[in-house]
Design a protein around this motif. Structure first.
Motif, PDB file in Angstrom:
ATOM      1  N   LYS A 114       0.837  -1.196   0.000  1.00 49.25           N
ATOM      2  CA  LYS A 114       0.000   0.000   0.000  1.00 49.25           C
ATOM      3  C   LYS A 114       0.871   1.244   0.000  1.00 49.25           C
ATOM      4  O   LYS A 114       2.037   1.214   0.410  1.00 49.25           O
ATOM      5  N   GLN A 115       0.288   2.367  -0.431  1.00 56.43           N
ATOM      6  CA  GLN A 115       1.013   3.616  -0.393  1.00 56.43           C
ATOM      7  C   GLN A 115       0.917   4.227   1.001  1.00 56.43           C
ATOM      8  O   GLN A 115       0.280   3.663   1.902  1.00 56.43           O
ATOM      9  N   SER A 116       1.546   5.363   1.197  1.00 56.13           N
ATOM     10  CA  SER A 116       1.710   5.908   2.540  1.00 56.13           C
ATOM     11  C   SER A 116       0.400   6.309   3.205  1.00 56.13           C
ATOM     12  O   SER A 116       0.322   6.374   4.440  1.00 56.13           O
ATOM     13  N   ASP A 117      -0.652   6.560   2.430  1.00 55.52           N
ATOM     14  CA  ASP A 117      -1.941   6.924   3.017  1.00 55.52           C
ATOM     15  C   ASP A 117      -2.844   5.710   3.246  1.00 55.52           C
ATOM     16  O   ASP A 117      -4.018   5.869   3.588  1.00 55.52           O
ATOM     17  N   GLY A 118      -2.303   4.510   3.063  1.00 53.57           N
ATOM     18  CA  GLY A 118      -3.062   3.292   3.330  1.00 53.57           C
ATOM     19  C   GLY A 118      -3.854   2.764   2.148  1.00 53.57           C
ATOM     20  O   GLY A 118      -4.447   1.690   2.235  1.00 53.57           O
ATOM     21  N   ARG A 119      -3.895   3.495   1.043  1.00 51.76           N
ATOM     22  CA  ARG A 119      -4.626   3.026  -0.125  1.00 51.76           C
ATOM     23  C   ARG A 119      -3.747   2.117  -0.974  1.00 51.76           C
ATOM     24  O   ARG A 119      -2.519   2.184  -0.921  1.00 51.76           O
ATOM     25  N   TYR A 120      -4.403   1.262  -1.755  1.00 55.49           N
ATOM     26  CA  TYR A 120      -3.652   0.406  -2.664  1.00 55.49           C
ATOM     27  C   TYR A 120      -3.075   1.237  -3.805  1.00 55.49           C
ATOM     28  O   TYR A 120      -3.521   2.349  -4.083  1.00 55.49           O
ATOM     29  N   LEU A 121      -2.075   0.685  -4.475  1.00 59.23           N
ATOM     30  CA  LEU A 121      -1.397   1.414  -5.539  1.00 59.23           C
ATOM     31  C   LEU A 121      -2.316   1.616  -6.742  1.00 59.23           C
ATOM     32  O   LEU A 121      -3.257   0.852  -6.956  1.00 59.23           O
ATOM     33  N   ASN A 122      -2.011   2.617  -7.527  1.00 62.01           N
ATOM     34  CA  ASN A 122      -2.766   2.929  -8.734  1.00 62.01           C
ATOM     35  C   ASN A 122      -1.913   2.540  -9.940  1.00 62.01           C
ATOM     36  O   ASN A 122      -0.971   3.251 -10.307  1.00 62.01           O
TER      37      ASN A 122
END
Length: 233
Positions: A114-122
């Motif tokens: 995941k990226q730093s804000d907790g969301r999965y990558l785009n």
């Protein structure tokens, strides 16, 4: 044909294991490299010349597709690991207009990291590559490779800098995000895009961007690392 990066039946437990493992993927402090001037770029040809000989670090060999022969080793140098394969399009992660269940029959709405804000990558916007799940063939973690490791992908004279952003089946190799393929000038369609061969993936050991989604930092580190590898600086 692309296999799904994370097998749905075990995605929950597997993703947790991979996410946890990523914190141990860098046995030493990540290498921090100062950005270099754009005029000091190294050509794709120079980089490929440096990687002409393969010293295998994998115990076995990988397939590019389920029905392809297992003939691709992971090679190593003092500072990097690399392999030469095809490129299939990974559209997994946060859905968008180009990567979703409609455009990609193998779509899965998550990535191993995941990226730093907790969301999965785009996958549409972030250049990243996929490494095989650890197995008896090869364990990327033993070579200082994990979430956010800096990578360079080479095809027909172009270098696309990226990060390690997803984990795929343990027996397959040769996959990168929609944005990676687009950056290389390839058709990024997950059904029929990519390239059947001629793609070199280089991952630098014990490196990591501060935030996995920070492509600018990946490029800055990547250019410096390639320059160091080629010119021994």
């Amino acid at each position: 044909m692309r296999a799904q990066s994370l097998v749905p039946a075990a995605a929950g437990a597997t993703l947790l294991a991979f996410t946890t493992a990523s914190t141990a993927a860098h046995p030493r402090e990540p290498v921090r490299v100062e950005p270099v001037s754009r005029v000091s770029r190294v050509s794709a040809a120079d980089l490929l010349d440096k990687l002409d000989a393969c010293e295998p670090v994998s115990r076995g060999r990988y397939r590019t597709d389920a029905d392809a022969p297992a003939d691709i080793p992971v090679c190593g140098t003092q500072d990097a690991v690399f392999w030469k394969a095809d490129i299939d399009i990974d559209c997994d992660g946060r859905p968008g207009s180009r990567c979703n269940h409609t455009t990609d029959p193998w779509f899965w709405p998550s990535t191993a990291y995941k990226q730093s804000d907790g969301r999965y990558l785009n996958a549409e916007t972030l250049p990243f590559i996929v490494v095989p799940a650890p197995s008896g063939i090869w364990d990327h973690r033993a070579h200082g490779v994990g979430a956010g490791s800096v990578a360079a992908v080479i095809h027909e004279g172009r270098i696309q800098y990226a990060v390690v952003g997803d984990i795929g089946p343990h027996h397959l190799i040769g996959e990168a995000s929609y944005a990676t393929a687009k950056g290389l000038g390839l058709r990024p369609d997950p059904r029929s895009g990519g390239a059947p061969s001629g793609v070199t993936y280089v991952v630098f050991k014990n490196t990591r961007v501060t935030h996995i989604e920070d492509h600018e930092e990946a490029v800055a580190q990547g250019e410096a690392l390639v320059r160091k590898l080629v010119r021994n600086e």
